[in-house]
Design an enzyme around this catalytic site. Structure first.
Site, mmCIF file in Angstrom:
data_model
loop_
_atom_site.group_PDB
_atom_site.id
_atom_site.type_symbol
_atom_site.label_atom_id
_atom_site.label_comp_id
_atom_site.label_asym_id
_atom_site.label_seq_id
_atom_site.Cartn_x
_atom_site.Cartn_y
_atom_site.Cartn_z
ATOM 1 N N HIS A 17 -2.757 2.698 -2.692
ATOM 2 C CA HIS A 17 -3.628 1.954 -3.050
ATOM 3 C C HIS A 17 -4.928 1.913 -3.513
ATOM 4 C CE1 HIS A 17 -2.696 1.006 1.238
ATOM 5 N NE2 HIS A 17 -2.293 2.127 1.490
ATOM 6 N N ARG A 52 7.494 0.517 -4.631
ATOM 7 C CA ARG A 52 8.382 -0.325 -3.957
ATOM 8 C C ARG A 52 9.130 -1.735 -4.297
ATOM 9 N NH1 ARG A 52 5.936 -1.673 1.605
ATOM 10 N NH2 ARG A 52 6.794 -3.563 2.210
ATOM 11 N N HIS A 57 2.286 -1.819 -5.864
ATOM 12 C CA HIS A 57 1.320 -1.242 -5.939
ATOM 13 C C HIS A 57 1.237 -0.689 -6.709
ATOM 14 C CE1 HIS A 57 2.931 0.824 -2.975
ATOM 15 N NE2 HIS A 57 2.620 0.510 -2.032
ATOM 16 N N HIS A 198 0.901 9.691 7.949
ATOM 17 C CA HIS A 198 0.785 7.697 8.179
ATOM 18 C C HIS A 198 0.042 7.652 9.290
ATOM 19 C CE1 HIS A 198 1.547 3.319 8.458
ATOM 20 N NE2 HIS A 198 2.067 3.408 7.813
ATOM 21 N N GLY A 220 -2.616 8.398 2.449
ATOM 22 C CA GLY A 220 -2.902 7.491 1.633
ATOM 23 C C GLY A 220 -4.775 6.789 1.577
HETATM 24 N N1 PXP Z 1 4.475 8.381 4.346
HETATM 25 C C1 PXP Z 1 5.154 7.537 4.153
HETATM 26 C C2 PXP Z 1 6.437 7.787 4.054
HETATM 27 C C3 PXP Z 1 4.591 6.396 4.018
HETATM 28 O O1 PXP Z 1 4.715 6.022 3.371
HETATM 29 C C4 PXP Z 1 3.247 6.589 4.061
HETATM 30 C C5 PXP Z 1 2.219 5.288 4.299
HETATM 31 O O2 PXP Z 1 2.432 4.558 2.018
HETATM 32 C C6 PXP Z 1 2.206 7.479 4.201
HETATM 33 C C7 PXP Z 1 3.131 8.720 4.063
HETATM 34 C C8 PXP Z 1 0.463 7.637 4.218
HETATM 35 O O3 PXP Z 1 0.421 6.428 5.334
HETATM 36 P P1 PXP Z 1 -1.292 6.350 5.031
HETATM 37 O O4 PXP Z 1 -1.304 5.694 3.881
HETATM 38 O O5 PXP Z 1 -1.688 5.423 6.629
HETATM 39 O O6 PXP Z 1 -2.799 7.594 5.456
#
Ligand code: PXP
Length: 248
Positions: A17, A52, A57, A198, A220
């Protein structure tokens, strides 16, 4: 650390991000590599970056610089495509986390269907492993997915915590935490190292960090967002403190 004490839980910081904000204006500020180095200095145990297919990004040049400049492990998130496999085997990050990817999605939605796509995934996993890369598969905490990940020779499964993070009420929260609890234990029994991530934040990290099999959390969006208010080093230190406290 004594021989019997478990390894402390690790925090992988996803810096995608920072690149999203940079790309909004098309220039070079803020630099995701600078953020990664700051995170490293603040105690991050690894850096995660998702290249990606649409390069929305992180860009190829970011990954090259991360690979060259970081002292802590680089976890490259990627779709299991030929293009990404070729980039990864050339770059040789510490780890590759294979994720599902759809162009229209805002973020990674749901885990990889390792069971349904086993035939296509197998040669890619083998090539990554042959290049000395630790392969992680981002999956929902389902028994069939976990068992297939082990059969395909992955070293790690990263359990998708999105449904847990998005749980609308206490019942759903308990159900999703139960799935993660069972999934983490089953994955460890299958010989897999267990990661999770996530949607994790200060508010919901503790129960996941408390799962004894979970060795690493990848976070993230919350960290980068909260860094606007508190600064990235303080946010990383606080998240790590919450993780360690939950573990203790
Ligand atoms: N792990 C994986 C495999 C992901 O795809 C992501 C999102 O990019 C994250 C962790 C981190 O998720 P968040 O940004 O919601 O903390």
């Amino acid at each position: 650390m004594s021989a019997s004490s478990p390894a402390p839980i690790r925090l992988g910081v996803n810096i995608d991000h920072v690149a999203t904000v940079r790309n909004a204006r098309g220039g070079s500020h803020p630099d995701p590599v600078r953020a990664a180095l700051l995170a490293q200095d603040a105690g991050a145990d690894g850096i995660t970056a998702h290249l990606r297919e649409d390069r929305r990004h992180i860009r190829d040049a970011d990954l090259e610089r991360l690979r060259a400049e970081l002292a802590i492990p680089l976890n490259m998130e990627m779709a299991a495509t030929e293009e990404m496999t070729a980039i990864a085997t050339r770059l040789r990050p510490h780890a590759c986390c294979l994720v599902p990817e759809r162009r229209q999605e805002v973020t990674t939605e749901g885990g990889l269907d390792v069971h349904g796509q086993a035939q296509a995934l197998a040669p890619r996993i083998t090539r990554l492993r042959d290049a000395g890369i630790r392969v992680s598969l981002f999956i929902d905490p389902d028994v069939v997915q976990i068992e297939m990940a082990a059969r395909l020779g992955a070293a790690v499964v990263e359990l998708h915590t999105g449904a847990y993070a998005d749980a609308a009420d206490d019942t759903a929260h308990a159900t999703e935490l139960g799935r993660l609890t069972t999934g983490a234990a089953h994955a460890a029994r299958c010989g897999l190292e267990v990661h999770a991530g996530h949607g994790l934040s200060y508010a919901n990290v503790a129960p996941v960090a408390a799962l004894p099999q979970v060795m690493e959390l990848n976070i993230g969006h919350f960290l980068i967002g909260q860094a606007i208010f508190d600064g990235l080093p303080a946010v990383i230190r606080h998240m790590k403190a919450l993780m360690r406290a939950a573990r203790a």
